[in-house]
Every structure is written in C-alpha cells, then in structure tokens.
Design a protein around this motif. Sequence first.
Motif, PDB file in Angstrom:
ATOM      1  N   ARG A   1       0.831  -1.213   0.000  1.00 16.03           N
ATOM      2  CA  ARG A   1       0.000   0.000   0.000  1.00 16.03           C
ATOM      3  C   ARG A   1       0.861   1.257   0.000  1.00 16.03           C
TER       4      ARG A   1
ATOM      5  N   ARG B   1      -1.401   4.141  -1.797  1.00 16.98           N
ATOM      6  CA  ARG B   1      -2.762   4.044  -1.268  1.00 16.98           C
ATOM      7  C   ARG B   1      -2.860   4.494   0.180  1.00 16.98           C
ATOM      8  N   THR B   2      -1.774   4.337   0.930  1.00 19.83           N
ATOM      9  CA  THR B   2      -1.761   4.789   2.315  1.00 19.83           C
ATOM     10  C   THR B   2      -0.410   5.401   2.643  1.00 19.83           C
TER      11      THR B   2
END
Length: 77
Positions: A40, A45-46
């Motif tokens: 991620r 995404r994060t």
Amino acid sequence: MKVINQVEFSQFIREFRQSMGLTQEQFAAFLGVTYPTINRWENGRTSPSPMALKLIEQKLNEISDRTSQLSQLYIRE
C-alpha cells in the motif's frame, strides 16, 4: 522525518527496498510490518503512521551509507 509528498514517498519506499535487494515481503519483515502495508505504501494508497516513519528513519540511519542519496532526494529534515 518529513516526506515531501505521497508520490515521492511511494517512490522512496520502493527505491529504499530495492537498494537493499529485498522483496516487499522481506522488506516488511525488516521493518516489522506486514507485506500488504509495504504494498500500500509503494502504490500510494496509504501513508505510514508517525511510528512507522520513525522506524523507517531508524533503519535509514542504520544503513545510511547505502541510502544517503535516497534520503537526500526524498526527505526534508
């Protein structure tokens, strides 16, 4: 440790991992996080928590010779 932006952080994590010759799974174990976490982060995404950033900074300091160029490119003090 302050990262410039999410895209650059994603690139930094990938290059940091690759500079060590580790897979995402191996890098996750090295940092004490899970493989999906690394995935991620690398895919943007994060973002890591403040605790994870501190851990990454500690690891950078441990292997500073190999990563000094990466940290100069991506991290502001």
